[in-house]
Structure formats: C-alpha cells, structure tokens
Design a protein around this motif. Sequence first.
Motif, mmCIF file in Angstrom:
data_model
loop_
_atom_site.group_PDB
_atom_site.id
_atom_site.type_symbol
_atom_site.label_atom_id
_atom_site.label_comp_id
_atom_site.label_asym_id
_atom_site.label_seq_id
_atom_site.Cartn_x
_atom_site.Cartn_y
_atom_site.Cartn_z
ATOM 1 N N LEU A 110 42.750 43.998 42.047
ATOM 2 C CA LEU A 110 43.609 42.916 41.548
ATOM 3 C C LEU A 110 45.015 43.019 42.152
ATOM 4 O O LEU A 110 45.627 42.009 42.493
ATOM 5 C CB LEU A 110 43.696 42.953 40.019
ATOM 6 N N ALA A 111 45.498 44.250 42.278
ATOM 7 C CA ALA A 111 46.816 44.441 42.885
ATOM 8 C C ALA A 111 46.806 43.950 44.330
ATOM 9 O O ALA A 111 47.784 43.343 44.800
ATOM 10 C CB ALA A 111 47.213 45.916 42.835
ATOM 11 N N GLU A 112 45.705 44.183 45.015
ATOM 12 C CA GLU A 112 45.628 43.762 46.414
ATOM 13 C C GLU A 112 45.440 42.250 46.528
ATOM 14 O O GLU A 112 45.940 41.614 47.451
ATOM 15 C CB GLU A 112 44.489 44.501 47.120
ATOM 16 N N GLN A 113 44.727 41.658 45.576
ATOM 17 C CA GLN A 113 44.602 40.196 45.554
ATOM 18 C C GLN A 113 45.979 39.551 45.382
ATOM 19 O O GLN A 113 46.313 38.563 46.045
ATOM 20 C CB GLN A 113 43.660 39.762 44.435
ATOM 21 N N THR A 114 46.780 40.145 44.512
ATOM 22 C CA THR A 114 48.162 39.674 44.333
ATOM 23 C C THR A 114 48.954 39.856 45.613
ATOM 24 O O THR A 114 49.706 38.963 46.034
ATOM 25 C CB THR A 114 48.843 40.442 43.184
ATOM 26 N N GLU A 116 54.323 33.727 41.962
ATOM 27 C CA GLU A 116 55.012 34.129 40.731
ATOM 28 C C GLU A 116 54.008 34.350 39.598
ATOM 29 O O GLU A 116 54.123 35.323 38.834
ATOM 30 C CB GLU A 116 56.026 33.057 40.340
ATOM 31 N N ALA A 117 53.012 33.471 39.499
ATOM 32 C CA ALA A 117 51.998 33.612 38.450
ATOM 33 C C ALA A 117 51.191 34.890 38.645
ATOM 34 O O ALA A 117 50.876 35.600 37.679
ATOM 35 C CB ALA A 117 51.076 32.390 38.450
ATOM 36 N N ALA A 118 50.861 35.203 39.892
ATOM 37 C CA ALA A 118 50.102 36.419 40.181
ATOM 38 C C ALA A 118 50.907 37.662 39.820
ATOM 39 O O ALA A 118 50.380 38.602 39.195
ATOM 40 C CB ALA A 118 49.714 36.457 41.658
ATOM 41 N N LEU A 119 52.181 37.680 40.188
ATOM 42 C CA LEU A 119 53.037 38.838 39.879
ATOM 43 C C LEU A 119 53.243 38.994 38.378
ATOM 44 O O LEU A 119 53.238 40.115 37.852
ATOM 45 C CB LEU A 119 54.382 38.689 40.591
ATOM 46 N N ASN A 120 53.410 37.875 37.684
ATOM 47 C CA ASN A 120 53.566 37.928 36.226
ATOM 48 C C ASN A 120 52.302 38.452 35.558
ATOM 49 O O ASN A 120 52.363 39.269 34.633
ATOM 50 C CB ASN A 120 53.897 36.535 35.673
ATOM 51 N N ALA A 121 51.137 37.973 36.037
ATOM 52 C CA ALA A 121 49.858 38.427 35.468
ATOM 53 C C ALA A 121 49.663 39.912 35.708
ATOM 54 O O ALA A 121 49.203 40.652 34.832
ATOM 55 C CB ALA A 121 48.705 37.627 36.082
ATOM 56 N N GLY A 167 41.142 39.853 35.901
ATOM 57 C CA GLY A 167 40.976 38.955 37.034
ATOM 58 C C GLY A 167 40.892 37.479 36.679
ATOM 59 O O GLY A 167 41.645 36.660 37.220
ATOM 60 N N PRO A 168 39.982 37.094 35.774
ATOM 61 C CA PRO A 168 39.877 35.669 35.430
ATOM 62 C C PRO A 168 41.166 35.099 34.864
ATOM 63 O O PRO A 168 41.577 33.999 35.237
ATOM 64 C CB PRO A 168 38.746 35.647 34.394
ATOM 65 N N ASP A 169 41.831 35.853 33.980
ATOM 66 C CA ASP A 169 43.096 35.373 33.409
ATOM 67 C C ASP A 169 44.165 35.229 34.489
ATOM 68 O O ASP A 169 44.928 34.253 34.503
ATOM 69 C CB ASP A 169 43.589 36.322 32.314
ATOM 70 N N MET A 170 44.208 36.194 35.384
ATOM 71 C CA MET A 170 45.188 36.138 36.464
ATOM 72 C C MET A 170 44.963 34.904 37.327
ATOM 73 O O MET A 170 45.894 34.142 37.605
ATOM 74 C CB MET A 170 45.107 37.401 37.331
ATOM 75 N N THR A 172 36.682 35.900 41.334
ATOM 76 C CA THR A 172 36.286 36.030 39.935
ATOM 77 C C THR A 172 34.781 35.926 39.726
ATOM 78 O O THR A 172 34.315 36.079 38.611
ATOM 79 C CB THR A 172 36.962 34.964 39.051
ATOM 80 N N GLU A 173 34.005 35.730 40.784
ATOM 81 C CA GLU A 173 32.576 35.483 40.592
ATOM 82 C C GLU A 173 31.825 36.667 39.999
ATOM 83 O O GLU A 173 30.816 36.495 39.352
ATOM 84 C CB GLU A 173 31.918 35.037 41.902
#
Length: 219
Positions: free
Chosen positions: A106-110, A142-147, A154-157, A212-213
């Motif tokens: 998730l950190a890398e996706q961000t 910004e949304a990714a960093l906040n999440a 993952g899904p919420d992010m 997210t799959e």
Amino acid sequence: MSDNAARRLSRMFYRISIAIEAGKDRLSDLDGAIGDADHGITMSLGFMAVNAYLAKLNLDDTPPSEIFTAAASAFLDAVGASTGPLYATAFRRAAQALKQDECLSLAEQTAIIKAMTAGIMERGKGQRGDKTMLDVWIPATEAALNAQACNAGGPDMWNSILEAAEAGANATRSMVAARGRAARLGERSLGHMDPGAASAVIILRAMKDTFTESEPGGH
C-alpha cells in the motif's frame, strides 16, 4: 501461473487501455469543446502501444519497475502530442519510486501515485486550478497520503483516491483554462470538463480495480 507484481501492473495497463478505448468518444467530445477533439484517440493509441509492448515481455523475469519504464517508452513513441511526454515522465517517475520496494505494498501504491503526479507537474509546469489533469492527480495524491497516514486498508484508500479524483475532474468545469490549447479560449473554457482530467479518472479507476481485486471488500 503466479500473479507476481509485474503481472499485476501489466494487467493494470490492460485495464486502462480497455477503459480508455471504451471512453474515447466521450474524451474526444470533451476535447472538441475546448481543444482539438483528439484526446480520446491519442490516449487510446498510447495505451494500446503500451499493451503491445508489454505483451512481448517475459513477466516472470521482469522487475515491476521495468513495466513502468517500458510503458513510458511505448507511450511516448506512440503519442507525440503534449500528453505523451507528460505520461511518459509520470511512468518513469513511478518506475524510480517502485525500485525502492517492488512488492506493490500500500505504501508503494501511494508512492506510485505521488511519483506520477510529481512527474506530470515537473514536465507540464502546471499546478492545481489550471484546468488540467493535475486537478485530478494532485487531489488523488493527497487522498492517498491521508489514507496512508490513517493506516487505511487498500479498498478504503482507493475509494478515497477515486472520490477525490472524480471531485477534481468535476471541479474543472468551473475553471478557466490556464494551460494547454484550452487556455486560448479564456472564459469560453468555462462550463466544460477538462478532457485530461476525465482520462485521469479513468486511469485511476483502472488502477483501483487492479490493486483492490485481491483485497477483502475490494469490489
């Protein structure tokens, strides 16, 4: 067949291409109002070229970062217009970010989203409020960093990212274009969604569907 990170990224680009192709007429219609009416065609050609290139790779032996590097070259070769260098730079920055951790955490996706946004800003010299794709990519980052700061799953992010992206694209209707061909229209660009913002939402939605799959509640 192992579902390694390179395969996931290849599948992501395939999803993007299918979604852009499905929406290319709408994208070109949006572009027709404030530009050259070719944005949908241009984006479709670019991502089809990416998929054709990735299809030649042995994904079991390809580092995930190389998927983005290959995508950058293929997209730029196929798309000479302004969008080509923007996304090529975005993909190259994503490749550099991914080399730090090639497992698509998730950190890398961000980090990928942040790097793509930085690449687009660097190449296009734009900012939020210019009525461009950055009005989607910056809020998405910004949304990714906040999440990430809130330790979201993952899904919420990705739901937060897409929500911010869609709001950003809708906001471009009330902006006067400051960059690109649409800037020549001045006040006449008001009331129209920026086509680059619209295609950015399509790209992020395909990224969300890919990342997210395999997550619980990802659909």
